[in-house]
Enzyme design. Structure first.
Site, PDB file in Angstrom:
ATOM      1  N   CYS A  70       8.088   0.547  35.756  1.00  6.99           N
ATOM      2  CA  CYS A  70       8.165   0.899  37.177  1.00  6.99           C
ATOM      3  C   CYS A  70       9.245   0.105  37.923  1.00  6.99           C
ATOM      4  O   CYS A  70       9.607   0.464  39.036  1.00  6.99           O
ATOM      5  CB  CYS A  70       6.819   0.691  37.845  1.00  6.99           C
ATOM      6  SG  CYS A  70       5.515   1.624  37.049  1.00  6.99           S
TER       7      CYS A  70
ATOM      8  N   HIS B 163       8.487   0.313  45.240  1.00  6.39           N
ATOM      9  CA  HIS B 163       7.865   1.145  44.214  1.00  6.39           C
ATOM     10  C   HIS B 163       6.532   1.661  44.741  1.00  6.39           C
ATOM     11  O   HIS B 163       5.748   0.920  45.327  1.00  6.39           O
ATOM     12  CB  HIS B 163       7.661   0.335  42.930  1.00  6.39           C
ATOM     13  CG  HIS B 163       6.778   1.034  41.939  1.00  6.39           C
ATOM     14  ND1 HIS B 163       7.002   2.332  41.551  1.00  6.39           N
ATOM     15  CD2 HIS B 163       5.663   0.629  41.286  1.00  6.39           C
ATOM     16  CE1 HIS B 163       6.056   2.695  40.696  1.00  6.39           C
ATOM     17  NE2 HIS B 163       5.235   1.686  40.518  1.00  6.39           N
TER      18      HIS B 163
ATOM     19  N   ASN C 278       2.331   8.093  41.660  1.00  5.24           N
ATOM     20  CA  ASN C 278       3.134   7.009  41.096  1.00  5.24           C
ATOM     21  C   ASN C 278       4.049   7.607  40.034  1.00  5.24           C
ATOM     22  O   ASN C 278       3.583   8.037  38.993  1.00  5.24           O
ATOM     23  CB  ASN C 278       2.194   5.960  40.496  1.00  5.24           C
ATOM     24  CG  ASN C 278       2.949   4.806  39.844  1.00  5.24           C
ATOM     25  OD1 ASN C 278       4.162   4.872  39.653  1.00  5.24           O
ATOM     26  ND2 ASN C 278       2.221   3.760  39.490  1.00  5.24           N
TER      27      ASN C 278
END
Ligand code: UT7
Length: 322
Positions: free
Chosen positions: A112, A249, A279
């Site tokens: 990520c 993020h 996500n």
């Protein structure tokens, strides 16, 4: 001194939209739980799209905005943990599709944090005077590696791609970055690749899809992201009042709220696309950046902070002047 300056952004989401209600029809979950714990309402899931295909589409849009021709590119970096092939890399597939024949191309795996680490890598090449025109892409088809029988993880993730063209510039661009890793805590978020299975070492092996200790990752994220933003602000003599937006993020709205609270900042400075993207791992930062750019929310001279965090474990923050 030259810095890497973003001159174009682009993004793409798969056509298929999956709402929390759609998920609740297929597993023991509900919209209220997902929204209150994460902020996610829907995500896009690949049905025909591929990692390389989405990367190319996002890249083409970014190139168009930047007015950069494929042959001008010197480096293509793709941040992904869900490439279509082990070899060739997604970056080489993007190079071929664009006809960027003068570029070197490679993938980067920092989960990520991938797009943030790719921005940092681009900045290092530009500062060193090695490259002046670069393309970076964050792209994931996490739906391939998610365990669809584990409701605690599969409801979180979505697919998509975002890209940015970076050009060496004397004004603006990336000013400074911090990046860190803690491989000792890698088990908190893991996904197996192919097992060792050959003529000489065949053995039984149960292959794991994405497995996450949600609470450990949550605690790690809040603590380390806050620390990394503190570090970058202090090192550059910046007060929070000088920062226009924090491009973070998108893992969980509660993580973002906790970081905002730590900094004493209003949530207005923390744009989110979690509600409609979920996500998207390495794609979340460039997807959000492109949304902000296209909505006219970024202005020349704005001071931005980017933060990434996730598997590895990896994390980091960037100070950029738009
Ligand atoms: O991008 C990479 C980084 N990843 C992250 O940043 C993720 C960080 N972690 C998180 O976002 C959160 O830990 C989660 C959203 C994953 C989980 O939230 P939580 O508040 O930590 O929930 P929990 O795991 O403690 O689960 C609470 C309850 C459990 O039930 P019991 O044991 O209390 O009866 C779970 O079984 O919620 C249950 N649960 C669900 N219920 C409905 C777990 N998943 C679901 C679900 N629907 N999908």
């Amino acid at each position: 001194m030259m810095n890497a300056h973003i001159t174009g952004t682009g993004s793409v989401l798969p056509k298929k939209k999956v709402t929390n209600f759609d998920l609740a029809e297929r597993m023991d979950t509900n919209d209220e739980w997902i929204v209150s714990r994460t902020g996610i309402k829907e995500r896009h899931i690949a049905t025909t799209e591929t990692t390389a295909g989405m990367a190319v589409e996002a890249a083409e849009k970014a190139m168009q905005e930047a007015g950069v021709q494929p042959e001008e590119l010197e480096l293509i970096l793709v941040a992904t943990v869900t490439a279509d092939h082990i070899v060739p890399s997604t970056a080489c597939e993007v190079q071929a599709a664009l006809g960027a024949k003068n570029a070197a191309a490679m993938d980067l795996n920092a989960a990520c944090s991938g797009f943030v680490f790719a921005l940092n890598t681009a900045q290092a090449y530009v500062r060193a005077g090695i490259y002046k025109k670069l393309l970076i892409v964050g792209v994931e088809t996490l739906s391939k590696v998610v365990d669809w029988s584990d409701r605690s993880t599969c409801i979180l993730f979505g697919d998509g791609a975002g890209a940015a063209v970076l050009e060496a510039a004397e004004e603006g661009g990336i000013q400074d970055f911090v990046q860190y890793s803690d491989g000792g805590r890698g088990a908190a978020l893991l996904c197996d690749a192919r097992p060792v299975r050959n003529l000489f070492a065949s053995q039984e092996y149960k292959q794991e899809y994405v497995k996450m200790d949600g609470q450990e990752v949550f605690r790690f994220a809040v603590k380390r992201v806050a620390e990394s933003i503190d570090a970058i602000l202090e090192r550059n003599g910046l007060g929070t009042e000088q920062i226009s937006l924090y491009v973070m993020h998108q893992a969980n709205a509660r993580i973002i709220q906790a970081v905002a609270k730590h900094l004493g900042e209003s949530m207005e400075k923390f744009p989110m696309n979690l509600d409609h993207c979920g996500n998207t791992s390495g794609a979340s930062v460039p997807l959000l950046l492109d949304e902000l750019n296209r909505a006219g929310r970024l202005h020349r001279g704005d001071r931005l902070i980017f933060s990434g965090f996730g598997g590895g474990l990896t994390w980091g923050s960037i100070y950029m002047i738009w």
